[in-house]
Write an enzyme that holds these catalytic residues in place. Structure first.
Site, PDB file in Angstrom:
ATOM      1  N   LYS A  54       0.842  -1.203   0.000  1.00 51.53           N
ATOM      2  CA  LYS A  54       0.000   0.000   0.000  1.00 51.53           C
ATOM      3  C   LYS A  54       0.872   1.246   0.000  1.00 51.53           C
ATOM      4  O   LYS A  54       0.618   2.210  -0.724  1.00 51.53           O
ATOM      5  CB  LYS A  54      -0.928  -0.007   1.228  1.00 51.53           C
ATOM      6  CG  LYS A  54      -2.029  -1.049   1.116  1.00 51.53           C
ATOM      7  CD  LYS A  54      -2.766  -1.282   2.430  1.00 51.53           C
ATOM      8  CE  LYS A  54      -3.724  -2.466   2.274  1.00 51.53           C
ATOM      9  NZ  LYS A  54      -4.379  -2.875   3.513  1.00 51.53           N
ATOM     10  N   GLN A  98      -4.431  -1.063   9.698  1.00 54.18           N
ATOM     11  CA  GLN A  98      -4.274  -2.417   9.151  1.00 54.18           C
ATOM     12  C   GLN A  98      -4.805  -3.463  10.121  1.00 54.18           C
ATOM     13  O   GLN A  98      -4.414  -3.487  11.291  1.00 54.18           O
ATOM     14  CB  GLN A  98      -2.787  -2.674   8.838  1.00 54.18           C
ATOM     15  CG  GLN A  98      -2.527  -4.007   8.179  1.00 54.18           C
ATOM     16  CD  GLN A  98      -3.139  -4.126   6.772  1.00 54.18           C
ATOM     17  OE1 GLN A  98      -3.115  -3.183   5.996  1.00 54.18           O
ATOM     18  NE2 GLN A  98      -3.695  -5.275   6.464  1.00 54.18           N
ATOM     19  N   ASP A 121     -10.785   3.144   4.119  1.00 48.59           N
ATOM     20  CA  ASP A 121     -11.146   1.722   4.069  1.00 48.59           C
ATOM     21  C   ASP A 121     -12.674   1.554   4.110  1.00 48.59           C
ATOM     22  O   ASP A 121     -13.178   0.456   3.927  1.00 48.59           O
ATOM     23  CB  ASP A 121     -10.546   0.995   5.291  1.00 48.59           C
ATOM     24  CG  ASP A 121      -9.574  -0.099   4.879  1.00 48.59           C
ATOM     25  OD1 ASP A 121      -9.442  -0.345   3.657  1.00 48.59           O
ATOM     26  OD2 ASP A 121      -8.961  -0.704   5.769  1.00 48.59           O
TER      27      ASP A 121
END
Ligand code: NAP
Length: 285
Positions: A54, A98, A121
């Site tokens: 990422k 994460q 997200d």
């Protein structure tokens, strides 16, 4: 006849190029450089790889890599404080926590600290609520990537029978809402669904996110259907999906491969969300 391939690798490249152009245009217009703060707590090896990818792609798209790392021993208050700091920092366009987090942390409580405007997200209840009501907001990356894929291949959504296998907060639920918003007739299957294959055979569009390798065989696919395989499993010979790809490819019209299907689209949509967050945060817009 073998199904056509929904090429996520090529499409993700295209999305990344579009994002890079968008970042350059945003900057040229005086909007500053979008910044993505990935937050990694602990040293889970798979998470390390995901976060590294990422970060690399974020830099390649011309955005700022504002990565932060905490040890596995970090407590709830320490992680919360970091998220609050990032939430208040104008250089940070998007925050990605994460997952999974170390077991002693309450992941949902930490996710909820991310402001909806920086929730790249799309996992906060605020973002889920905006999606549920069809209002503008940041959408979860994997289902957003699937929608982008369906559009890129001109798959007709209006009035189509769409079946989603899985109802997770991460994939199945937002997937079903996105399809519904585009006027598909959506059925959601889960572990208690009776005769899964029979329900799936009604699908013009079948999106499989069950987390069970090979759960969808050729008997569950209507001839010519579009099949999107979200599942990822590491087998002895490499990556596998939830779809038994060989036999299904003989029946389906279009099939997304694993690897090279939905996977690459997920990170590409994270970059697109970060640019969208930066653009929306620009006071001149
Ligand atoms: P999850 O949270 O485990 O959810 C799985 C869902 O599938 C649940 O709703 C479950 O039903 C349903 N299910 C399980 N067994 C079933 C069965 N026999 N028949 C019908 N439905 C069944 O998984 P997830 O996070 O949504 O992820 C799903 C898969 O996608 C995993 O393989 C994951 O690795 C992969 N994934 C890939 C990407 C990507 O970028 N490509 C991103 C995210 C996830 P219940 O609700 O009844 O338990």
């Amino acid at each position: 006849m073998a199904a056509g391939t929904l090429d996520g690798t090529a499409l993700a490249r295209q999305v990344r190029e579009e994002v890079a152009k968008g970042v350059a245009a945003h900057q040229a217009a005086g909007g500053g450089v979008p910044g993505l703060a990935t937050v990694l707590v602990g040293d889970d090896p798979a998470s390390e790889v995901y976060v590294r990818n990422k970060r690399r792609q974020c830099v390649q798209a011309g955005m700022l890599d504002l990565h932060r790392r905490l040890p596995a021993t970090a407590g709830q208050a320490e992680v919360a404080e970091l998220i609050d700091e990032l939430a208040a920092d104008p250089a940070v366009s998007g925050i990605l926590l994460q997952l999974p987090l170390p077991a002693h942390l309450d992941a949902q409580a930490l996710i909820e600290r991310i402001p909806a405007a920086k929730d790249v997200d799309g996992l906060t209840t605020a973002s889920a609520g905006l999606l549920a009501q069809g209002r503008p907001g940041l959408r979860p990356c994997t289902p957003a990537g699937v929608m982008r894929m369906l559009d890129a291949y001109d798959v007709l959504l209006t009035g189509a029978n769409a079946v989603v296998v899985g109802r997770s907060v991460l994939v199945g639920q937002p997937m079903s809402r996105l399809l519904l918003q585009r006027d598909a007739t959506v059925t959601v299957c889960h572990s208690r669904t009776r005769d899964l294959a029979e329900v799936c055979r009604r699908a013009d569009i079948l999106v499989v996110a069950a987390g069970k390798p090979g759960i969808i065989g050729a008997d569950a696919v209507a001839p010519g259907a579009t099949v999107i395989d979200v599942g990822i499993h590491r087998g002895p010979d490499g990556l596998l999906g939830d779809v038994d790809a060989g036999p299904v490819a003989e029946v389906a019209g279009l099939l997304s491969p694993v690897p090279g299907g939905v996977g690459p689209m997920t990170i590409a949509m994270l970059l697109a969300n970060t640019l969208a967050a930066a653009t929306a945060a620009d006071p001149r817009n």
